[in-house]
Design a protein around this motif. Structure first.
Motif, PDB file in Angstrom:
ATOM      1  N   PRO A  25       0.833  -1.209   0.000  1.00 38.51           N
ATOM      2  CA  PRO A  25       0.000   0.000   0.000  1.00 38.51           C
ATOM      3  C   PRO A  25       0.867   1.258   0.000  1.00 38.51           C
ATOM      4  CG  PRO A  25      -0.816  -1.578   1.603  1.00 38.51           C
ATOM      5  CD  PRO A  25       0.501  -2.114   1.127  1.00 38.51           C
ATOM      6  N   GLY A  26       0.418   2.262  -0.717  1.00 37.38           N
ATOM      7  CA  GLY A  26       1.121   3.542  -0.712  1.00 37.38           C
ATOM      8  C   GLY A  26       2.263   3.644  -1.695  1.00 37.38           C
ATOM      9  N   GLU A 103       2.544  -2.639 -11.185  1.00 40.11           N
ATOM     10  CA  GLU A 103       1.407  -2.792 -10.274  1.00 40.11           C
ATOM     11  C   GLU A 103       1.306  -1.550  -9.393  1.00 40.11           C
ATOM     12  OE1 GLU A 103      -0.032  -5.898  -6.742  1.00 40.11           O
ATOM     13  OE2 GLU A 103       1.572  -6.469  -8.141  1.00 40.11           O
ATOM     14  N   VAL A 104       0.078  -1.179  -9.043  1.00 42.01           N
ATOM     15  CA  VAL A 104      -0.173   0.009  -8.221  1.00 42.01           C
ATOM     16  C   VAL A 104      -0.757  -0.428  -6.887  1.00 42.01           C
ATOM     17  CG1 VAL A 104      -1.456   2.168  -8.033  1.00 42.01           C
ATOM     18  CG2 VAL A 104      -0.527   1.462 -10.253  1.00 42.01           C
ATOM     19  N   GLY A 105      -0.173   0.046  -5.791  1.00 40.43           N
ATOM     20  CA  GLY A 105      -0.632  -0.333  -4.466  1.00 40.43           C
ATOM     21  C   GLY A 105      -1.884   0.411  -4.030  1.00 40.43           C
ATOM     22  N   ARG A 106      -2.502  -0.117  -3.001  1.00 41.23           N
ATOM     23  CA  ARG A 106      -3.703   0.512  -2.456  1.00 41.23           C
ATOM     24  C   ARG A 106      -3.390   1.926  -1.960  1.00 41.23           C
ATOM     25  NH1 ARG A 106      -5.083  -0.241   2.705  1.00 41.23           N
ATOM     26  NH2 ARG A 106      -3.850  -2.169   2.767  1.00 41.23           N
ATOM     27  N   GLY A 107      -4.286   2.850  -2.256  1.00 43.54           N
ATOM     28  CA  GLY A 107      -4.119   4.231  -1.820  1.00 43.54           C
ATOM     29  C   GLY A 107      -3.294   5.091  -2.760  1.00 43.54           C
ATOM     30  N   VAL A 113      -0.820   1.449 -14.213  1.00 48.23           N
ATOM     31  CA  VAL A 113       0.017   0.397 -14.811  1.00 48.23           C
ATOM     32  C   VAL A 113       0.416   0.834 -16.217  1.00 48.23           C
ATOM     33  CG1 VAL A 113       0.046  -1.983 -15.645  1.00 48.23           C
ATOM     34  CG2 VAL A 113      -1.020  -1.444 -13.440  1.00 48.23           C
ATOM     35  N   GLY A 114       1.699   0.700 -16.542  1.00 45.16           N
ATOM     36  CA  GLY A 114       2.207   1.098 -17.835  1.00 45.16           C
ATOM     37  C   GLY A 114       2.849   2.464 -17.871  1.00 45.16           C
ATOM     38  N   ASP A 115       2.660   3.263 -16.800  1.00 42.78           N
ATOM     39  CA  ASP A 115       3.315   4.574 -16.738  1.00 42.78           C
ATOM     40  C   ASP A 115       4.828   4.407 -16.711  1.00 42.78           C
ATOM     41  OD1 ASP A 115       0.947   5.958 -16.703  1.00 42.78           O
ATOM     42  OD2 ASP A 115       0.980   6.396 -14.547  1.00 42.78           O
ATOM     43  N   PRO A 134       7.803   3.896  -2.740  1.00 40.50           N
ATOM     44  CA  PRO A 134       6.689   4.709  -2.240  1.00 40.50           C
ATOM     45  C   PRO A 134       6.313   5.789  -3.256  1.00 40.50           C
ATOM     46  CG  PRO A 134       8.357   4.414  -0.538  1.00 40.50           C
ATOM     47  CD  PRO A 134       8.947   3.889  -1.817  1.00 40.50           C
ATOM     48  N   LYS A 135       5.043   6.150  -3.295  1.00 39.02           N
ATOM     49  CA  LYS A 135       4.562   7.037  -4.355  1.00 39.02           C
ATOM     50  C   LYS A 135       5.231   8.410  -4.330  1.00 39.02           C
ATOM     51  CE  LYS A 135       0.524   8.766  -1.768  1.00 39.02           C
ATOM     52  NZ  LYS A 135      -0.961   8.880  -1.778  1.00 39.02           N
TER      53      LYS A 135
END
Length: 273
Positions: A25-26, A103-107, A113-115, A134-135
């Motif tokens: 997440p995050g 893959e993108v985490g929760r939040g 995906v693909g960026d 972390p984002k």
């Protein structure tokens, strides 16, 4: 997946098969396309790992102080277990990379995906096939910029932070001590900001490159650096010093004091004594 690992106890550096990184997440899971070797920082980490315990203690008295504080606080047994675990934990090298989001985490709403993203952070943006970041330590790569160039993101950010911390203004004179990759980026940012730049290093090829990239003066450390700087600034000294060197000793800091004017700002973004 494969990752570059430094074994602290043995000093051995190798590419190893390690468990796949998972998305949390995050943050985001990124398939690396390029990761940047930060030569000065990573060389110091490798050399430190290859020292004996006594050699490491001499080179890093700050670590010795941490151990002594823990010893007083937690006792011998707990300190021994912590130090042993630290020595036996492999070190992931690298802190700047670029790739594609798998893959993108929760939040996380900032990425898909693909960026294509550039990533930063020790223990995150490492030399590995896949990394979790972390984002807030990732950013989209602009169209038209390749991933290899984007993998320089952390070094560029560190160079920019040094310039901001130095609080330089248009027309001021700034000494950059250490003309490796970080120093060369710093010179170009300072020139774009309208500053007079004086570069200082031990290596002749780096000094020449600094001249090509816009340094008004580029000096060898064994020159009369303080005297030349004094004459070029009317006897005042430079308005700011940015230390971008990777050195175990205190010489870059002492040199900064010699060339700086009264009340100058000295910013340290390298790794020095």
């Amino acid at each position: 997946m494969q990752q570059v690992i430094q074994h602290f106890r043995s000093g051995e550096l190798r590419v190893e098969d390690v468990p796949e990184t998972i998305c949390q997440p995050g943050g985001i899971l990124v398939d690396n396309i390029a990761s940047l070797i930060s030569a000065g920082t990573e060389k110091m980490a490798i050399e430190l790992a290859r020292r004996s315990l006594a050699g490491t203690a001499r080179a890093r008295p700050d670590l010795v102080r941490q151990v002594l504080r823990k010893l007083r606080r937690d006792g011998l047994a707990s300190t021994f277990r912590t130090v042993r675990a630290k020595l036996e934990t492999p070190l992931a090298l690298g802190y700047s990379c670029a790739g594609v989001v798998r893959e993108v985490g929760r939040g996380v709403d900032e990425f898909r995906v693909g960026d294509r993203v550039a990533c930063a952070g020790r223990n995150f943006a490492s030399h590995a096939e896949t990394v979790f970041v972390p984002k807030n330590l990732a950013g989209r790569i602009p169209d038209g910029l390749d991933e290899e160039s984007a993998s320089f993101v952390t070094l560029g950010a560190i160079a920019l932070q040094g310039v901001r911390t130095a609080e330089v203004r248009l027309g001021e004179s700034v000494a950059v001590i250490g003309l490796g990759l970080l120093g060369q980026l710093t010179i170009q940012i300072l020139r774009a900001a309208g500053c007079r730049v004086i570069g200082i290093d031990l290596d002749a090829s780096r000094i020449e490159l600094a001249r090509e990239l816009g340094a008004e003066l580029a000096l060898a450390r064994n020159d009369d650096v303080a005297g030349i700087v004094s004459r070029s600034t009317g006897g005042r000294g430079v308005d700011a010093v940015i230390i971008t060197a990777a050195a175990a000793g205190n010489d870059p800091v002492e040199l900064a004091a010699e060339v700086a004017r009264a009340r100058a700002v000295v910013a340290v973004v390298g790794a020095v004594g």
